[in-house]
Design a protein around this motif. Structure first.
Motif, PDB file in Angstrom:
ATOM      1  N   GLY A  25     -11.463  18.557 -36.320  1.00 11.44           N
ATOM      2  CA  GLY A  25     -11.254  17.277 -37.317  1.00 11.44           C
ATOM      3  C   GLY A  25      -9.959  16.587 -37.389  1.00 11.44           C
ATOM      4  O   GLY A  25      -9.399  16.386 -36.167  1.00 11.44           O
ATOM      5  N   LEU A  69     -17.531  32.168 -40.078  1.00  9.75           N
ATOM      6  CA  LEU A  69     -18.162  32.456 -38.831  1.00  9.75           C
ATOM      7  C   LEU A  69     -18.337  30.890 -38.360  1.00  9.75           C
ATOM      8  O   LEU A  69     -18.929  30.224 -39.262  1.00  9.75           O
ATOM      9  CB  LEU A  69     -19.273  33.362 -38.878  1.00  9.75           C
ATOM     10  N   VAL A  70     -18.190  30.543 -37.314  1.00  6.80           N
ATOM     11  CA  VAL A  70     -18.337  29.308 -36.430  1.00  6.80           C
ATOM     12  C   VAL A  70     -19.939  29.431 -35.685  1.00  6.80           C
ATOM     13  O   VAL A  70     -19.693  30.196 -34.755  1.00  6.80           O
ATOM     14  CB  VAL A  70     -17.333  28.657 -35.603  1.00  6.80           C
ATOM     15  N   ALA A  97     -17.738  36.900 -40.046  1.00 10.69           N
ATOM     16  CA  ALA A  97     -18.855  37.140 -40.264  1.00 10.69           C
ATOM     17  C   ALA A  97     -19.702  36.042 -41.059  1.00 10.69           C
ATOM     18  O   ALA A  97     -18.790  35.416 -41.811  1.00 10.69           O
ATOM     19  CB  ALA A  97     -19.213  38.323 -40.806  1.00 10.69           C
ATOM     20  N   SER A 152     -18.473  15.339 -32.642  1.00 15.31           N
ATOM     21  CA  SER A 152     -16.950  15.586 -32.552  1.00 15.31           C
ATOM     22  C   SER A 152     -16.621  17.282 -32.398  1.00 15.31           C
ATOM     23  O   SER A 152     -15.321  17.555 -32.139  1.00 15.31           O
ATOM     24  CB  SER A 152     -16.572  15.184 -34.105  1.00 15.31           C
ATOM     25  N   ILE A 166     -17.088  32.198 -49.337  1.00 15.17           N
ATOM     26  CA  ILE A 166     -17.814  32.069 -47.995  1.00 15.17           C
ATOM     27  C   ILE A 166     -17.324  30.673 -47.170  1.00 15.17           C
ATOM     28  O   ILE A 166     -17.839  29.767 -47.871  1.00 15.17           O
ATOM     29  CB  ILE A 166     -19.372  32.236 -48.161  1.00 15.17           C
ATOM     30  N   ASP A 181     -16.657  19.866 -48.823  1.00  9.58           N
ATOM     31  CA  ASP A 181     -17.435  18.935 -48.346  1.00  9.58           C
ATOM     32  C   ASP A 181     -18.862  19.270 -48.840  1.00  9.58           C
ATOM     33  O   ASP A 181     -19.701  18.597 -48.682  1.00  9.58           O
ATOM     34  CB  ASP A 181     -17.603  19.130 -46.817  1.00  9.58           C
ATOM     35  N   ILE A 193     -27.998  30.110 -46.613  1.00  4.98           N
ATOM     36  CA  ILE A 193     -26.992  31.222 -47.336  1.00  4.98           C
ATOM     37  C   ILE A 193     -27.482  31.510 -48.424  1.00  4.98           C
ATOM     38  O   ILE A 193     -26.658  32.281 -49.187  1.00  4.98           O
ATOM     39  CB  ILE A 193     -25.633  30.519 -47.433  1.00  4.98           C
ATOM     40  N   ALA A 206     -17.670  27.449 -49.572  1.00  2.00           N
ATOM     41  CA  ALA A 206     -17.085  26.446 -49.068  1.00  2.00           C
ATOM     42  C   ALA A 206     -17.355  26.444 -47.811  1.00  2.00           C
ATOM     43  O   ALA A 206     -16.518  26.497 -46.749  1.00  2.00           O
ATOM     44  CB  ALA A 206     -15.426  26.875 -49.130  1.00  2.00           C
ATOM     45  N   GLU A 210     -19.580  21.239 -43.607  1.00  2.00           N
ATOM     46  CA  GLU A 210     -20.450  20.489 -42.820  1.00  2.00           C
ATOM     47  C   GLU A 210     -20.344  20.731 -41.386  1.00  2.00           C
ATOM     48  O   GLU A 210     -19.377  20.754 -40.631  1.00  2.00           O
ATOM     49  CB  GLU A 210     -20.479  19.189 -43.381  1.00  2.00           C
ATOM     50  N   GLY A 222     -10.345  28.472 -39.840  1.00  2.00           N
ATOM     51  CA  GLY A 222      -9.433  27.272 -40.416  1.00  2.00           C
ATOM     52  C   GLY A 222     -10.293  26.215 -40.763  1.00  2.00           C
ATOM     53  O   GLY A 222     -10.080  25.017 -41.594  1.00  2.00           O
TER      54      GLY A 222
END
Ligand code: FAD
Ligand code: NDP
Length: 647
Positions: free
Chosen positions: A198, A178-179, A265, A315, A153, A469, A435, A295, A298, A191
């Motif tokens: 970043g 998914l963003v 997703a 950012s 994930i 993270d 999650i 995974a 943050e 990515g």
């Protein structure tokens, strides 16, 4: 799962054949449900997510035992739902009737579609078609009998590394990524943070700023140019975004090449072995797996003050901002804040940094102080110790104008200032709260959202791991996430099976754990700061002041001599543990290309470098790094570090 559900011997599904609920019989019948029956349908829908073969039955149903035996004989497994043990039996039965147009139980569903009643199952068994039909429906199976061996994930630095490594051992792997758009609407491709919002865009903007300085220096090297030199924000961001898109594409390609299944997703664990994937359109699918890696990384934190989400950027927004941010207030003075402030100032913008306490908490504070001095020299203003309390828009536009109200940390002073842009860089929160961790018992820090793991990256639930993270108490860096992900996959699968000829790992390699000690890092401020090992403060705390020796020197790169740049800005320091043969426990370099310098020295530190070995190393002349091979002045002898180099 409760008493009403029993699990069969094994569960198997093929991910490529998983159908969304909308496409299934359930979805087809879902149009316009009677409100009272909606609950029954949702219950059925929930159960259909629990496995690829689901049997609905009653405790008194005489044919259940035969059906389950027949399915077992056909080589499949199943989840069983006992309707009698449910308070809402009637609603559920009605929902089943709507889906199947049959009142008889047991009712067998495969991949969320109605497959048949007992009679049909027995008939197919007699015909000899049952096994093949099930195989056709379900496709191939993973070793453990789940849809996948591994579901990851989060498709960022750590997740992708782990997924590709696991797949290279011929494991069946699915990545969900998914963003969620930022409050300002920014979103990006596969990515994760590093490539999209970043390391990559940051380093490219840092480079843009360094080039501005190089243009200024170049006149002293004989370059003559008449044209006015200016910088185009939109041109820079367009080029950077183009590069990022190419990387997103190559990551997808890598997954395809590596035979890793990928779904754009959002992943949420619904049971300990099943994840629900919801795409941007709200379409849901469920996937079972033997193991999971979390995974999810943050996202930037907001202070929760009036106007923060409405008017400020983070950012996540900066690197794709369509307009030049103009006069910018950066709130926060750690990695993200100082790096962004540095390159924005380097691009010629007016920049103020609002500092709550110290710069670069946790880093060597002498280095932090020198970073601040250099940034001040290059036009960055620091406002301390303040925290913002309110952001108001006083003028719309691109950029508009914002009024910032702040209060000093002792509460005695207030500050009011106007800026075109406010960039919040006050830390990042782990993406772990939605999650399903509570549901399946994965422990996490309720305050920070971070997940504690053991030295094998294992969470409190044995088959669920966490990397990158989201881990508690570990460095938040891309190479750390990648290393942890790769080694985890190797430990999980490297010792079992390999694709012929693709792996040459020794047994030691496949058992190696991620070593989180002495990880080198670089803060890409206008003068880069590279560090590895302990800060002076940490070494003193660990070993005691008497047992720590610090060697240091200011140095001036030869390249700075002609442009007459500031002589004392660059600085190097080596922290040694005296009783242990002057073992080097920390190396710190502030200067051009400090990241490149510190990388090699990090290897030496890993190998147990001593001050004597540093001294015995012959330097390369004339480069900045040679200063580290020739440190003779100790801090104890006085703070005035001799200036070395070419100025
Ligand atoms: P991420 O790369 O953040 O990936 C997590 C992914 O999971 C994301 O794509 C996210 O959208 C997705 N996701 C989250 N929840 C779900 C869900 N439920 N379902 C599906 N997908 C989900 N590190 C360095 O080493 N060098 C640098 O120079 C550097 N610069 C940085 C600059 C900035 C501005 C920032 C913010 C960070 C920087 N970092 C740098 C840190 C580095 O980016 C992170 O340490 C690294 O990306 C962490 O990788 P990860 O795999 O843990 O998470
Ligand atoms: P950090 O948590 O490191 O720093 C947060 C900063 O914001 C601190 O200066 C903190 O001050 C300040 N702050 C916190 N809350 C407030 C508030 N309410 N008002 C004002 N200031 C506040 O976060 P970053 O986002 O900078 O970095 C996150 C991680 O990302 C880093 O740890 C790093 O691992 C990674 N990263 C790595 C980079 C690299 O490798 N070059 C670059 C960028 C990020 P205080 O000290 O008082 O708490």
């Amino acid at each position: 799962m409760g008493n009403s559900v029993r699990k069969g011997i094994a569960v198997f599904v093929d991910q490529t054949r998983i159908k969304s609920v909308q496409n299934s019989a359930l979805g087809a019948a879902a149009a316009g449900p009677h409100p009272q029956l909606k609950g029954g349908r949702q219950t059925v829908e929930g159960y259909l997510c629990k496995g690829s073969v689901v049997i609905f039955t009653g405790t008194t149903c005489s044919r259940y035992a035969q059906v389950s035996e027949t399915l077992t004989l056909a080589g499949t497994s199943y989840f069983t739902v006992q309707l009698d043990q449910r308070g809402d039996k009637q609603e559920v039965q009605h929902a089943l009737w709507q889906l199947t147009q049959q009142r008889s139980l047991p009712a067998v569903f495969v991949n969320k579609s109605y497959f048949g009643d007992a009679e049909k199952i027995f008939q197919m068994h007699r015909d000899g078609t049952l096994r093949d039909l099930l195989r056709t429906e379900l496709g191939s199976i993973s070793e453990g009998g789940y849809d996948y061996d591994l579901v990851v994930i989060g498709g960022g630095s750590g997740g992708l590394a782990a997924a590709k490594e696991a797949a290279s051992f011929a494991k069946k792997v699915l990545v969900l990524d998914l963003v969620t758009p930022s409050p300002k609407g920014a979103t990006w491709g596969l990515g994760g943070t590093c490539v999209n919002v970043g390391c990559i865009p940051k380093k490219l903007m840092h480079q843009a700023a360094l080039l501005g300085q190089a243009i200024q220096d170049s006149r002293r090297f004989g370059w003559e140019f008449e044209q006015q030199v200016s910088h185009s924000w939109s041109c820079m961001t367009a080029a950077i975004q183009k590069r990022i898109k190419a990387l997103n594409f190559s990551y997808r390609q890598d997954l395809r090449d590596g035979k890793v299944a990928y779904l754009n997703a959002f992943g949420e664990l619904v049971t300990s072995h099943v994840v629900k994937a919801t795409d941007a359109q709200g379409k849901e699918t469920c996937h079972s797996a033997s193991m999971f890696i979390i995974a999810t990384g943050e996202r930037p934190r907001y202070p929760g003050i009036p106007g923060d989400r409405e008017f400020c950027i983070t950012s996540d927004d900066l690197f794709s901002l369509r307009h030049c941010p103009g006069h910018t207030l950066v709130v926060g003075a750690s990695y993200v804040g100082l790096e962004c402030a540095g390159f924005l100032a380097g691009l010629g913008l007016q920049v103020t940094v609002m500092v709550r306490s110290v710069l670069l908490r946790g880093f060597d504070q002498k280095m932090a102080q020198k970073i601040e001095e250099y940034m001040v020299l290059h036009g960055v203003q620091f406002l301390r110790p303040f925290v913002p309390t309110k952001i108001e828009q006083i003028q719309d536009g691109r950029p508009g104008k914002l009024r910032v109200t702040a209060v000093s940390t002792n509460g005695k002073e207030t500050y009011e200032g106007e800026f075109n842009t406010v960039l919040l860089a006050i830390g990042r929160d782990a993406c772990t709260r939605n999650i399903g961790l509570d549901r399946i018992g994965v422990k996490y820090n309720q305050q920070t959202g971070k997940i504690p793991v053991d030295e094998d990256e294992r969470t409190s639930v044995g088959h669920i791991y966490a990397i990158g993270d989201v881990q508690e108490g570990r460095l938040e860096l891309t190479p750390v996430a990648i290393q942890a992900g790769r080694l985890l996959a190797r430990r999980l699968y490297g010792g079992w099976s390999t694709k012929a000829g693709t792996h040459t790992h020794t047994r030691a390699h496949t058992h190696r754990q991620c070593d989180y000690a002495n990880v080198p890092t670089t803060v890409f401020t206008p003068l880069e700061y590279g560090a590895c090992g302990l800060s002076e403060e940490a070494a003193t705390e660990k070993y005691g002041q008497d047992d720590v020796e610090v060697y240091h020197a200011s140095y001036c790169p030869l390249e700075w001599a002609l442009p007459s740049r500031d002589k004392r800005s660059c600085y190097a320091k080596v922290v040694c543990h005296t009783p242990d043969d002057e073992r080097v426990v920390g190396i710190h370099v502030l200067g051009p290309n400090a990241g490149e310098i510190i990388q090699g020295f990090a290897v030496a530190l890993k190998c147990g470098l001593t001050k004597g070995q540093l001294d015995a190393t012959i330097g390369i002349h004339p480069v900045c790094a040679e200063v580290l091979t020739d440190l003779t002045v100790t801090q104890r002898a006085g703070d005035a570090a001799a200036v070395r180099g070419g100025c």
